[in-house]
Design a protein around this motif. Structure first.
Motif, PDB file in Angstrom:
ATOM      1  N   ARG A 158      43.063  39.049  34.830  1.00 12.48           N
ATOM      2  CA  ARG A 158      41.461  38.911  34.922  1.00 12.48           C
ATOM      3  C   ARG A 158      40.874  38.282  33.467  1.00 12.48           C
ATOM      4  NH1 ARG A 158      38.272  44.272  37.171  1.00 12.48           N
ATOM      5  NH2 ARG A 158      39.492  44.266  39.174  1.00 12.48           N
ATOM      6  N   ARG A 184      28.165  37.882  43.420  1.00  5.57           N
ATOM      7  CA  ARG A 184      28.354  39.335  43.834  1.00  5.57           C
ATOM      8  C   ARG A 184      30.001  39.458  44.030  1.00  5.57           C
ATOM      9  NH1 ARG A 184      24.102  39.377  42.113  1.00  5.57           N
ATOM     10  NH2 ARG A 184      22.287  40.203  43.209  1.00  5.57           N
ATOM     11  N   VAL A 185      30.418  40.425  44.007  1.00  9.43           N
ATOM     12  CA  VAL A 185      31.801  40.838  44.070  1.00  9.43           C
ATOM     13  C   VAL A 185      32.388  40.136  45.303  1.00  9.43           C
ATOM     14  CG1 VAL A 185      33.528  42.807  44.386  1.00  9.43           C
ATOM     15  CG2 VAL A 185      31.653  43.037  42.859  1.00  9.43           C
ATOM     16  N   GLY A 186      33.548  39.731  45.214  1.00  5.44           N
ATOM     17  CA  GLY A 186      34.206  38.978  46.406  1.00  5.44           C
ATOM     18  C   GLY A 186      33.893  37.413  46.336  1.00  5.44           C
ATOM     19  N   THR A 199      38.145  35.159  42.053  1.00  5.98           N
ATOM     20  CA  THR A 199      37.077  35.682  42.750  1.00  5.98           C
ATOM     21  C   THR A 199      36.375  36.841  41.727  1.00  5.98           C
ATOM     22  OG1 THR A 199      38.554  37.490  43.785  1.00  5.98           O
ATOM     23  CG2 THR A 199      37.943  35.624  45.051  1.00  5.98           C
ATOM     24  N   VAL A 200      35.024  37.093  42.147  1.00  5.37           N
ATOM     25  CA  VAL A 200      34.427  38.126  41.300  1.00  5.37           C
ATOM     26  C   VAL A 200      34.762  39.392  41.554  1.00  5.37           C
ATOM     27  CG1 VAL A 200      32.132  39.264  40.478  1.00  5.37           C
ATOM     28  CG2 VAL A 200      32.238  36.525  41.242  1.00  5.37           C
ATOM     29  N   ALA A 201      35.531  40.034  40.323  1.00  4.12           N
ATOM     30  CA  ALA A 201      35.893  41.600  40.798  1.00  4.12           C
ATOM     31  C   ALA A 201      34.954  42.537  40.483  1.00  4.12           C
ATOM     32  CB  ALA A 201      37.304  41.593  39.884  1.00  4.12           C
ATOM     33  N   ALA A 202      34.019  42.091  39.195  1.00  4.34           N
ATOM     34  CA  ALA A 202      33.162  43.172  38.903  1.00  4.34           C
ATOM     35  C   ALA A 202      31.987  42.326  38.008  1.00  4.34           C
ATOM     36  CB  ALA A 202      33.530  44.105  37.794  1.00  4.34           C
ATOM     37  N   VAL A 203      30.967  43.024  38.442  1.00  4.87           N
ATOM     38  CA  VAL A 203      29.499  42.319  37.771  1.00  4.87           C
ATOM     39  C   VAL A 203      28.895  43.523  36.845  1.00  4.87           C
ATOM     40  CG1 VAL A 203      27.019  41.791  37.895  1.00  4.87           C
ATOM     41  CG2 VAL A 203      28.801  41.170  39.769  1.00  4.87           C
ATOM     42  N   LEU A 244      30.926  38.838  33.940  1.00  5.25           N
ATOM     43  CA  LEU A 244      31.438  38.991  35.083  1.00  5.25           C
ATOM     44  C   LEU A 244      32.999  39.075  34.665  1.00  5.25           C
ATOM     45  CD1 LEU A 244      30.291  36.016  37.147  1.00  5.25           C
ATOM     46  CD2 LEU A 244      29.654  38.357  37.688  1.00  5.25           C
TER      47      LEU A 244
END
Length: 247
Positions: free
Chosen positions: A19, A37-39, A55-59, A65
């Motif tokens: 990450r 957004r996540v995903g 891919t976005v794993a957490a905001v 991010l």
């Protein structure tokens, strides 16, 4: 939909399966403006040849991010490398030149205070203008999905430009009275190609003489005379095609 591109301060140590964090102004733009957004898929670049897709794993809050890395990309150093010495145009045409040259694929831009430039960078005004050129190169690099953004050097004098030309593997000055077309010039297979684009008033005889002494010959681009803000882009496209970098 094409994944958006953001600039990360550093991607050192990024690896598939790991990450990376996107924060600061770019993180704020991703969270608060793009509302990622996540995903969702994103591309990150450090502007120095390294990038990741993930891919976005957490905001986290409004400006951070966590990106799960799917792939790490490394862009090889360009060869031959293309530098455009751009005389300072009027108004915002300098930013237009930097933008289009970045999108085309130029590797470095050198602002040049030519004797016939109407615009001259001095003091705070000069620093502000240089900052705009560098910001433009960064944003255009993102827009064109480059992993390596062009360097925008400090403004150079004619003497400094001459030294740059003397060190090049191939040095050319765009000039409407050039005896040889740039399209037929013998280009090196590697090294540095430096191209000089003059101001609206043209390159002075004294400047042409100084550049000739440094090894730069005058070349014409085509039958029509382009504006200083577009000549560098057209010439760079020609060189990128001829050197195989657009292959």
């Amino acid at each position: 939909m094409t994944a958006p591109v953001f600039v990360a301060d550093s991607l050192a140590g990024a690896a598939a399966g790991g990450r990376v964090r996107l924060e600061g102004p770019e993180g704020r733009h991703a969270v608060s403006v793009r509302r990622l957004r996540v995903g969702e898929t994103v591309v990150l670049t450090d502007g120095h040849g390294r990038g990741v897709q993930g891919t976005v794993a957490a905001v986290e809050g409004k400006d951070r991010l966590q990106i799960a890395v799917d792939e790490v990309r490394r862009e090889p150093a360009p060869d031959p490398r293309i530098t455009v010495v751009q005389a300072l145009p009027k108004g915002d045409r300098g930013e237009l030149a930097v933008e289009t040259m970045t999108e085309t694929g130029v590797d470095a831009v050198v602002p040049w205070s030519a004797s016939r430039c109407i615009t001259q960078w001095k003091g705070e005004r000069g620093l502000k203008a240089l900052g705009k050129w560098r910001s433009t190169a960064r944003e255009a690099g993102k827009q064109s999905r480059r992993l390596t953004f062009p360097e925008v050097a400090d403004a150079m004098t004619t003497k400094q430009v001459a030294r740059l030309l003397a060190e090049a593997a191939f040095a050319a000055v765009l000039h409407e009275e050039g005896a040889e077309p740039l399209a037929t010039a013998q280009l090196p297979a590697s090294g540095e190609i430096v191209l000089v684009v003059g101001p609206e008033g043209g390159v002075s005889p004294e400047e042409l003489a100084a550049f000739a002494e440094a090894g730069a010959r005058p070349y014409r681009l085509g039958p029509s005379v382009l504006r200083t803000s577009t000549a560098g882009t057209a010439a760079a496209a020609l060189l990128l095609g001829r050197t195989g970098r657009w292959g």
